[in-house]
Design a protein around this motif. Structure first.
Motif, PDB file in Angstrom:
ATOM      1  N   HIS A  77     -34.488  17.966   4.579  1.00  0.00           N
ATOM      2  CA  HIS A  77     -34.636  16.803   5.464  1.00  0.00           C
ATOM      3  C   HIS A  77     -35.727  17.026   6.519  1.00  0.00           C
ATOM      4  O   HIS A  77     -36.717  16.321   6.554  1.00  0.00           O
ATOM      5  CB  HIS A  77     -33.312  16.509   6.176  1.00  0.00           C
ATOM      6  CG  HIS A  77     -32.284  15.823   5.334  1.00  0.00           C
ATOM      7  ND1 HIS A  77     -31.724  16.397   4.227  1.00  0.00           N
ATOM      8  CD2 HIS A  77     -31.700  14.600   5.444  1.00  0.00           C
ATOM      9  CE1 HIS A  77     -30.839  15.551   3.690  1.00  0.00           C
ATOM     10  NE2 HIS A  77     -30.810  14.448   4.416  1.00  0.00           N
ATOM     11  N   GLN A 100     -27.185  20.668   3.767  1.00  0.00           N
ATOM     12  CA  GLN A 100     -28.638  20.499   3.936  1.00  0.00           C
ATOM     13  C   GLN A 100     -28.948  20.749   5.399  1.00  0.00           C
ATOM     14  O   GLN A 100     -28.039  20.773   6.226  1.00  0.00           O
ATOM     15  CB  GLN A 100     -29.090  19.126   3.414  1.00  0.00           C
ATOM     16  CG  GLN A 100     -28.170  17.948   3.748  1.00  0.00           C
ATOM     17  CD  GLN A 100     -28.442  17.296   5.069  1.00  0.00           C
ATOM     18  OE1 GLN A 100     -29.045  17.887   5.940  1.00  0.00           O
ATOM     19  NE2 GLN A 100     -27.971  16.079   5.238  1.00  0.00           N
ATOM     20  N   SER A 115     -24.139   7.460   6.244  1.00  0.00           N
ATOM     21  CA  SER A 115     -24.302   8.905   6.164  1.00  0.00           C
ATOM     22  C   SER A 115     -23.039   9.684   6.518  1.00  0.00           C
ATOM     23  O   SER A 115     -22.105   9.166   7.121  1.00  0.00           O
ATOM     24  CB  SER A 115     -25.426   9.271   7.127  1.00  0.00           C
ATOM     25  OG  SER A 115     -25.207  10.488   7.754  1.00  0.00           O
ATOM     26  N   ASP A 131     -26.562   5.259  11.100  1.00  0.00           N
ATOM     27  CA  ASP A 131     -27.944   5.168  11.612  1.00  0.00           C
ATOM     28  C   ASP A 131     -27.992   4.351  12.906  1.00  0.00           C
ATOM     29  O   ASP A 131     -28.869   4.557  13.737  1.00  0.00           O
ATOM     30  CB  ASP A 131     -28.893   4.540  10.573  1.00  0.00           C
ATOM     31  CG  ASP A 131     -29.328   5.537   9.505  1.00  0.00           C
ATOM     32  OD1 ASP A 131     -28.451   6.193   8.918  1.00  0.00           O
ATOM     33  OD2 ASP A 131     -30.531   5.671   9.252  1.00  0.00           O
ATOM     34  N   ALA A 186     -30.204  19.170   7.950  1.00  0.00           N
ATOM     35  CA  ALA A 186     -29.923  18.256   9.059  1.00  0.00           C
ATOM     36  C   ALA A 186     -28.444  18.288   9.463  1.00  0.00           C
ATOM     37  O   ALA A 186     -28.101  17.968  10.596  1.00  0.00           O
ATOM     38  CB  ALA A 186     -30.344  16.840   8.695  1.00  0.00           C
ATOM     39  N   THR A 187     -27.589  18.643   8.543  1.00  0.00           N
ATOM     40  CA  THR A 187     -26.164  18.757   8.878  1.00  0.00           C
ATOM     41  C   THR A 187     -25.711  20.211   8.797  1.00  0.00           C
ATOM     42  O   THR A 187     -24.660  20.579   9.309  1.00  0.00           O
ATOM     43  CB  THR A 187     -25.303  17.952   7.889  1.00  0.00           C
ATOM     44  OG1 THR A 187     -25.634  18.387   6.564  1.00  0.00           O
ATOM     45  CG2 THR A 187     -25.542  16.461   8.003  1.00  0.00           C
ATOM     46  N   ILE A 212     -35.775   8.938   5.126  1.00  0.00           N
ATOM     47  CA  ILE A 212     -35.053   9.072   6.393  1.00  0.00           C
ATOM     48  C   ILE A 212     -36.021   8.950   7.577  1.00  0.00           C
ATOM     49  O   ILE A 212     -35.772   9.440   8.671  1.00  0.00           O
ATOM     50  CB  ILE A 212     -34.222  10.394   6.372  1.00  0.00           C
ATOM     51  CG1 ILE A 212     -33.221  10.490   7.501  1.00  0.00           C
ATOM     52  CG2 ILE A 212     -35.106  11.625   6.309  1.00  0.00           C
ATOM     53  CD1 ILE A 212     -32.123   9.476   7.411  1.00  0.00           C
ATOM     54  N   ARG A 255     -30.780  18.056  15.722  1.00  0.00           N
ATOM     55  CA  ARG A 255     -29.461  18.126  15.097  1.00  0.00           C
ATOM     56  C   ARG A 255     -28.639  19.371  15.476  1.00  0.00           C
ATOM     57  O   ARG A 255     -27.419  19.361  15.374  1.00  0.00           O
ATOM     58  CB  ARG A 255     -29.596  18.055  13.570  1.00  0.00           C
ATOM     59  CG  ARG A 255     -29.929  16.668  13.021  1.00  0.00           C
ATOM     60  CD  ARG A 255     -28.754  15.738  13.170  1.00  0.00           C
ATOM     61  NE  ARG A 255     -29.014  14.421  12.637  1.00  0.00           N
ATOM     62  CZ  ARG A 255     -28.765  14.047  11.379  1.00  0.00           C
ATOM     63  NH1 ARG A 255     -28.251  14.902  10.520  1.00  0.00           N
ATOM     64  NH2 ARG A 255     -29.010  12.826  10.981  1.00  0.00           N
ATOM     65  N   ARG A 291     -23.295  12.230   8.527  1.00  0.00           N
ATOM     66  CA  ARG A 291     -23.651  13.005   9.722  1.00  0.00           C
ATOM     67  C   ARG A 291     -22.521  12.994  10.742  1.00  0.00           C
ATOM     68  O   ARG A 291     -22.147  11.956  11.278  1.00  0.00           O
ATOM     69  CB  ARG A 291     -24.980  12.522  10.320  1.00  0.00           C
ATOM     70  CG  ARG A 291     -24.978  11.117  10.860  1.00  0.00           C
ATOM     71  CD  ARG A 291     -26.390  10.673  11.223  1.00  0.00           C
ATOM     72  NE  ARG A 291     -27.152  10.403  10.016  1.00  0.00           N
ATOM     73  CZ  ARG A 291     -28.066   9.438   9.890  1.00  0.00           C
ATOM     74  NH1 ARG A 291     -28.367   8.672  10.907  1.00  0.00           N
ATOM     75  NH2 ARG A 291     -28.691   9.253   8.751  1.00  0.00           N
ATOM     76  N   ARG A 319     -34.577   2.238   9.640  1.00  0.00           N
ATOM     77  CA  ARG A 319     -34.455   3.578   9.048  1.00  0.00           C
ATOM     78  C   ARG A 319     -35.809   4.108   8.561  1.00  0.00           C
ATOM     79  O   ARG A 319     -36.039   5.316   8.540  1.00  0.00           O
ATOM     80  CB  ARG A 319     -33.432   3.544   7.899  1.00  0.00           C
ATOM     81  CG  ARG A 319     -33.170   4.905   7.243  1.00  0.00           C
ATOM     82  CD  ARG A 319     -32.038   4.783   6.230  1.00  0.00           C
ATOM     83  NE  ARG A 319     -32.055   5.833   5.244  1.00  0.00           N
ATOM     84  CZ  ARG A 319     -31.232   6.875   5.221  1.00  0.00           C
ATOM     85  NH1 ARG A 319     -30.300   7.002   6.141  1.00  0.00           N
ATOM     86  NH2 ARG A 319     -31.319   7.783   4.286  1.00  0.00           N
ATOM     87  N   ASP A 331     -23.369  15.877   2.984  1.00  0.00           N
ATOM     88  CA  ASP A 331     -24.316  14.782   2.801  1.00  0.00           C
ATOM     89  C   ASP A 331     -23.632  13.740   1.929  1.00  0.00           C
ATOM     90  O   ASP A 331     -23.005  14.077   0.920  1.00  0.00           O
ATOM     91  CB  ASP A 331     -25.597  15.289   2.120  1.00  0.00           C
ATOM     92  CG  ASP A 331     -26.670  14.222   2.176  1.00  0.00           C
ATOM     93  OD1 ASP A 331     -27.568  14.326   3.029  1.00  0.00           O
ATOM     94  OD2 ASP A 331     -26.591  13.263   1.388  1.00  0.00           O
ATOM     95  N   SER A 332     -23.767  12.484   2.327  1.00  0.00           N
ATOM     96  CA  SER A 332     -22.994  11.434   1.652  1.00  0.00           C
ATOM     97  C   SER A 332     -23.385  11.219   0.189  1.00  0.00           C
ATOM     98  O   SER A 332     -22.632  10.626  -0.567  1.00  0.00           O
ATOM     99  CB  SER A 332     -23.137  10.127   2.418  1.00  0.00           C
ATOM    100  OG  SER A 332     -24.495   9.800   2.535  1.00  0.00           O
ATOM    101  N   HIS A 333     -24.566  11.703  -0.210  1.00  0.00           N
ATOM    102  CA  HIS A 333     -24.964  11.488  -1.609  1.00  0.00           C
ATOM    103  C   HIS A 333     -24.604  12.641  -2.534  1.00  0.00           C
ATOM    104  O   HIS A 333     -25.095  12.719  -3.667  1.00  0.00           O
ATOM    105  CB  HIS A 333     -26.449  11.116  -1.691  1.00  0.00           C
ATOM    106  CG  HIS A 333     -26.689   9.770  -1.084  1.00  0.00           C
ATOM    107  ND1 HIS A 333     -27.227   9.606   0.164  1.00  0.00           N
ATOM    108  CD2 HIS A 333     -26.371   8.532  -1.527  1.00  0.00           C
ATOM    109  CE1 HIS A 333     -27.251   8.312   0.467  1.00  0.00           C
ATOM    110  NE2 HIS A 333     -26.732   7.639  -0.541  1.00  0.00           N
TER     111      HIS A 333
END
Ligand code: MIC
Ligand code: SF4
Length: 642
Positions: free
Chosen positions: A67, A37, A536, A483, A39-40, A363, A496, A538, A386, A121-123
């Motif tokens: 994001h 995504q 996350s 975070d 942001a990363t 976020i 980022r 990140r 957050r 992404d962690s999800h």
């Protein structure tokens, strides 16, 4: 006869390129699909470029923009343009801003049973809802997988989560995962895969399963997975891709490392109270508490069925004027379906604000609540600050609970809610939004990659010196999230792709003096408690501290993805051998570590203030130690001239 295997072991066995399936030992997995995504992804793509490989070597790599879509200046759009051009050049599918949230889109369009997927992404485990083995990782690990290299991880233990019965009344899938979080806590899943099985599984649709696997990330689990069965077949065919279905399940006599039983009939509406996803309270206990904001969306609960249930509840009613209701559909497909089925009107007429199909308020990118505001949000994280409002009180709940709170202006006892709406189903044929994805040309070598001024060149880190010395620049407690380390929100996340700029914000919400102090010291150490780096994926939470000169992170225990990110960027992850030493070590103490003496798996001596000694264990493999000695993974895989 072949040994009976659970579903996780089956998929791992099919993708195993190195190691043995012995829990805790390192394995290498062939990766079929990747997702990134924005942001990363900018960082992951810069790293991929540095490897000098002409085209991605996966079956499918998708680059999503979901994001940073606020675009309050040139930074976000410049990053999007970079991602679009680089996707075309290197053979990735590109999903433009506004198309939807990566996990929802991946589930609807690309996730396949039995495939391996890693995502920055962690999800990413959301795709476990259709039986994919989907794992969140740092951007550099994903870049490596895009280059065709195996993904290295410790072989997880497999926990059988046995579901019996079926959900009743106002209970929903969100309450199942909240219940599990209350049971196991935010570190209960570290090193484990949650594999769902039992008679209750068949009662849950794929969107419900995806809500559960999505938030398995909050357990710290490697991933979560459901079998691929009749529900999966129905979902994939409604998504217009019946050919992607294969039936998959654990063998009948399969064994598991652990087991948890959940009786779905006993689940009731729950909330995770501020500021941790495992602080479980039944909604009935919150009866009467005023709610300033309700928000429905995020990769956990933004499916068509979630929003249809919401619309059914709001139909013909008006929300309480003192409560703001924000709704962010997970994808344009969801939004189109709502429109087609006439379900947008009840939401609009009730007073809801419809947001872009993106991460948004989850976020802290817009939609912040009032000072000290109580929020009922269907998201997966309620870490302090957050939401963008530092003193907000965020409760994580199901869409039905959030909608009730919006109607009543407060939390109320579910016993007073009356008859629940009929369970929402996906219509037989969902409209396709496939034409919105930008598929790459056969040959992208001529494509020009366009970079804006916010995209900084990658830094080349020096190798590990023979001796590390310096002060403990910061001592923090348990459950420090990414975070805390690298705050989110629109302004900071816009940086980022610019490590020098984003580094100015490391730990600012915990200790505004941190950056100045570590600069003055010329680097140093971080001392942390349990589960350091949870949350996350990140990698900025490792990369930016590395830029500032963090040499080692010394903690009681570490979260999985963050540990990998520390290794990837050449920071030593050390675990205190005795937790009591955490108490005696003070911020400001001077430490010295002779790194030349470090051997894989052997204790590490730390000299404190020139005299006392403290031991740390290190669970580094030989390869990980080599990566740290080289100054990080990129130094070992970089193309010669980059
Ligand atoms: C999050 O939910 O914290 C994020 C933003 O999606 C992160 C990724 C990131 O920091 O960009 C995640 O969960 O991995
Ligand atoms: Fe986006 Fe929130 Fe999901 Fe992270 S948790 S991917 S910010 S919706």
């Amino acid at each position: 006869m072949a040994k009976a295997r659970n579903l996780t072991q089956k998929i791992i066995a099919q993708h195993l390129v190195s190691g043995k399936m012995v829990p805790g030992t390192e394995i290498g997995l062939k990766i079929d699909q990747t997702l990134t995504q924005d942001a990363t992804g900018t960082m992951a793509c810069l790293q991929f470029e540095a490897m000098g490989i002409p085209r991605v070597r996966t079956e499918l790599s998708v680059s999503y923009v979901d994001h940073n879509t606020l675009q309050t200046g040139f930074r976000n759009p410049d990053d999007h343009r970079y991602l679009r051009t680089i996707a075309a050049k290197y053979g990735m599918v590109f999903s433009p801003a506004g198309t939807g949230i990566c996990h929802q889109l991946h589930l609807e369009n690309f996730a396949r049973p039995g495939k391996t997927l890693i995502g920055s992404d962690s999800h990413t485990p959301t795709a476990g809802g259709v039986g994919a083995l989907a794992i969140g990782a740092g951007g550099l690990s994903v870049a490596l997988a895009m280059a065709g290299m195996p993904y290295m991880l410790p072989m997880p233990k497999v926990v059988r989560v046995l579901l019996t019965g079926k959900l009743t009344g106002w209970a929903s899938a969100k309450d199942v995962i909240l219940h599990l979080l209350g049971l196991l806590t935010v570190k209960g899943g570290v090193g484990k895969v949650m594999e769902f099985s039992g008679p209750g599984v068949a009662t849950l649709s794929v969107p419900e399963r995806a809500t559960i696997t999505n938030m398995g990330a909050e357990l710290g689990a490697t991933t979560s997975i459901f079998p691929s069965d009749a529900q999966t077949k129905k979902f994939l065919s409604r998504m217009g891709r019946p050919e992607d279905f294969v039936a998959l399940a654990a063998d009948l006599k399969a064994s598991y490392d652990e087991e948890v039983v959940i009786d779905l009939c006993a689940i009731e509406p729950l909330a995770a109270a501020p500021h941790m996803p495992d602080r479980m309270v039944p909604i009935r206990d919150l009866d009467g508490m005023a709610v300033d904001q309700a928000a429905i969306g995020s990769c956990t609960n933004s499916s068509y069925t979630d929003l249809k249930a919401t619309a059914q509840l709001l139909q013909g009613r008006r929300i309480n004027p003192a409560t703001d209701l924000l709704i962010a559909p997970g994808s344009k497909q969801v939004l189109k379906l709502l429109t087609k089925e006439g379900l947008l009107d009840p939401l609009l007429d009730a007073g809801a604000r419809i947001l872009e199909c993106a991460c948004g308020p989850c976020i802290g990118i817009g939609g912040s609540p009032v000072s000290k505001g109580v929020c009922a949000r269907t998201f997966n994280r309620n870490f302090e600050g957050r939401s963008g409002t530092q003193d907000a009180q965020v409760y994580l709940v199901s869409p039905l609970t959030a909608a009730q709170a919006a109607l009543n202006g407060k939390f109320t006892d579910p016993a007073t809610w009356g008859t629940p709406p009929v369970k929402a189903e996906l219509p037989k044929k969902a409209p396709s939004i496939r034409q919105l994805f930008v598929f790459p040309p056969e040959n992208g070598s001529e494509v020009e990659v366009l970079r804006g001024p916010n995209i900084a060149a990658l830094e080349r880190f020096a190798g590990l010196p023979e001796k590390l010395s310096g002060r403990i620049v910061l001592k923090v407690g348990d459950n420090i999230t990414t975070d805390h380390i690298m705050p989110a929100g629109a302004a900071i996340m816009a940086l980022r792709s610019n490590i020098p700029a984003i580094s100015e914000h490391v730990f600012t919400k915990v200790d505004p003096e941190f950056v100045g102090r570590i600069r003055a010291e010329g680097g140093g150490f971080i001392l942390g408690g349990e589960n350091y780096g949870q949350g996350s994926s990140r990698e900025h939470a490792a990369l930016a501290p590395r830029h500032l000169g963090v040499k080692a992170v010394i903690v009681k225990s570490l979260a999985r993805i963050h540990r990998a990110n520390l290794v990837n960027f050449g920071i030593l992850p050390l675990i205190l051998a005795s937790k009591d030493d955490y108490e005696t070590l003070a911020q400001g103490a001077t430490l010295e570590i002779i790194t030349g003496d470090i051997r894989p798996g052997r204790p590490v001596d730390i000299l404190v203030d020139g005299s006392a000694r403290v031991q740390a264990t290190n669970d580094l493999t030989a390869q990980e130690l080599e990566i740290i000695q080289s100054g990080g993974l990129l130094n070992t895989v970089r193309a010669p001239k980059s």
